[in-house]
Design an enzyme around this catalytic site. Structure first.
Site, PDB file in Angstrom:
ATOM      1  CE  LYS A 299      -2.067  -0.744   3.958  1.00  0.00           C
ATOM      2  NZ  LYS A 299      -1.455  -1.992   4.461  1.00  0.00           N
TER       3      LYS A 299
ATOM      4  NE  ARG B 279       7.748  -3.651   5.880  1.00  0.00           N
ATOM      5  CZ  ARG B 279       6.462  -3.319   6.014  1.00  0.00           C
ATOM      6  NH1 ARG B 279       5.730  -3.080   4.948  1.00  0.00           N
ATOM      7  NH2 ARG B 279       5.923  -3.262   7.195  1.00  0.00           N
TER       8      ARG B 279
ATOM      9  NE  ARG C 242       2.582  -5.369  11.410  1.00  0.00           N
ATOM     10  CZ  ARG C 242       3.551  -5.139  10.510  1.00  0.00           C
ATOM     11  NH1 ARG C 242       4.694  -5.782  10.597  1.00  0.00           N
ATOM     12  NH2 ARG C 242       3.366  -4.259   9.571  1.00  0.00           N
TER      13      ARG C 242
ATOM     14  NE  ARG D 167       7.007  -1.147  10.306  1.00  0.00           N
ATOM     15  CZ  ARG D 167       5.823  -1.061   9.693  1.00  0.00           C
ATOM     16  NH1 ARG D 167       5.730  -0.516   8.508  1.00  0.00           N
ATOM     17  NH2 ARG D 167       4.731  -1.506  10.275  1.00  0.00           N
TER      18      ARG D 167
HETATM   19  P1  AMP Z   1       1.532   0.109   9.387  1.00  0.00           P
HETATM   20  O1  AMP Z   1       2.747   0.897   9.173  1.00  0.00           O
HETATM   21  O2  AMP Z   1       0.349   0.610   8.582  1.00  0.00           O
HETATM   22  O3  AMP Z   1       1.737  -1.378   9.193  1.00  0.00           O
HETATM   23  O4  AMP Z   1       1.098   0.305  10.928  1.00  0.00           O
HETATM   24  C1  AMP Z   1       1.961  -0.087  11.960  1.00  0.00           C
HETATM   25  C2  AMP Z   1       1.201  -0.186  13.271  1.00  0.00           C
HETATM   26  O5  AMP Z   1       0.636   1.090  13.616  1.00  0.00           O
HETATM   27  C3  AMP Z   1       0.016  -1.137  13.285  1.00  0.00           C
HETATM   28  O6  AMP Z   1       0.402  -2.482  13.485  1.00  0.00           O
HETATM   29  C4  AMP Z   1      -0.789  -0.577  14.455  1.00  0.00           C
HETATM   30  O7  AMP Z   1      -0.190  -0.921  15.692  1.00  0.00           O
HETATM   31  C5  AMP Z   1      -0.616   0.940  14.275  1.00  0.00           C
HETATM   32  N1  AMP Z   1      -1.681   1.507  13.399  1.00  0.00           N
HETATM   33  C6  AMP Z   1      -1.499   2.062  12.172  1.00  0.00           C
HETATM   34  N2  AMP Z   1      -2.667   2.459  11.651  1.00  0.00           N
HETATM   35  C7  AMP Z   1      -3.619   2.150  12.549  1.00  0.00           C
HETATM   36  C8  AMP Z   1      -5.033   2.278  12.583  1.00  0.00           C
HETATM   37  N3  AMP Z   1      -5.711   2.821  11.564  1.00  0.00           N
HETATM   38  N4  AMP Z   1      -5.689   1.840  13.694  1.00  0.00           N
HETATM   39  C9  AMP Z   1      -5.032   1.302  14.725  1.00  0.00           C
HETATM   40  N5  AMP Z   1      -3.700   1.128  14.764  1.00  0.00           N
HETATM   41  C10 AMP Z   1      -2.982   1.537  13.681  1.00  0.00           C
END
Ligand code: AMP
Length: 216
Positions: free
Chosen positions: A14, A129, A172, A161
């Site tokens: 994404k 990654r 996740r 990360r």
């Molecule tokens: P991402 O970089 O999109 O994979 O997000 C990393 C982490 O941020 C996720 O595993 C959640 O812990 C938190 N996070 C990101 N976006 C959201 C969301 N819309 N709602 C809740 N937690 C979020």
């Protein structure tokens, strides 16, 4: 004005695709994950709170995320600024809040694009990654990264990360299946969902997304 929502599991691409298409539409990518990682880096109260959830691969509370994203999207709406949402909404309450917010402003999403990638490929991608500390671009090094390797885009330092570790990745995925997958149906019923096959090289996926955007 483009109001695009990108849906997909962690590792589906994404963020990469949002970065590729944003310029053509003068849009800004709103990545909820990047936003939270920036707060962690600044050691803000929000960052300290976010870290506890993120390190475990858990989602932050809906009310908190809705509040943050509401503010940003309303501000963009006022300025007529196109945007691409990456990582929000991630739960049904978040999706409902976003739709309600848009309805109040008399607008609706331009499209919701789901980037579809099989789970074994997602696991492979996430565990190899590496993310740039500076520009958040991601690169794949399945055998581990050599010491002198830096971001190909901005020469920034690369790191893995904390939530791209094996146990956290599995959690996740589970969180995605339970909380985010229901959004596919939610947006499908509203006639907004478009699916893009997310396997293959990133260029061909970008082309598929452009094809959808050209037809809206
Ligand atoms: P991402 O970089 O999109 O994979 O997000 C990393 C982490 O941020 C996720 O595993 C959640 O812990 C938190 N996070 C990101 N976006 C959201 C969301 N819309 N709602 C809740 N937690 C979020």
């Amino acid at each position: 004005m483009l109001r695009l929502i990108l849906l997909g599991a962690p590792g589906s691409g994404k963020g990469t695709q949002a970065d590729r298409i944003k310029e053509s539409y003068q849009a800004i990518k709103i990545s909820s994950g990047d936003l939270l990682r920036e707060e962690i880096r600044k050691k803000s109260d929000l960052g300290l709170q976010a870290k506890q959830f993120m390190d475990k691969g858990e989602l932050l509370p809906d009310a908190l995320m809705i509040g943050i994203l509401e503010k940003i999207t309303q501000d963009f709406e006022k300025r007529g600024q196109s945007y691409i949402l990456d990582g929000f909404p991630r739960t049904l309450p978040q999706a409902e809040a976003l739709m309600e917010m848009m309805k109040k402003q008399g607008v609706s999403p331009s499209s919701v694009i789901l980037i579809d990638v099989p789970e074994d490929e997602l696991l492979r991608r996430l565990s190899s990654r590496w993310t740039c500390k500076n520009c958040s671009a991601t690169w794949s090094y399945p055998e581990g990264k050599a010491d002198n390797v830096v971001c190909k885009q901005c020469a920034g330092e690369l790191y893995q990360r904390d939530d791209d570790k094996k146990e956290t990745i599995l959690n996740r995925m589970e969180v995605y299946r339970k909380n985010t997958e229901p959004l596919i149906r939610f947006f499908e019923e509203k006639g907004l969902l478009k699916r893009v096959q997310g396997l293959g090289d990133p260029d061909s996926i970008t082309v598929r997304i452009y094809e959808i955007l050209e037809n809206i």
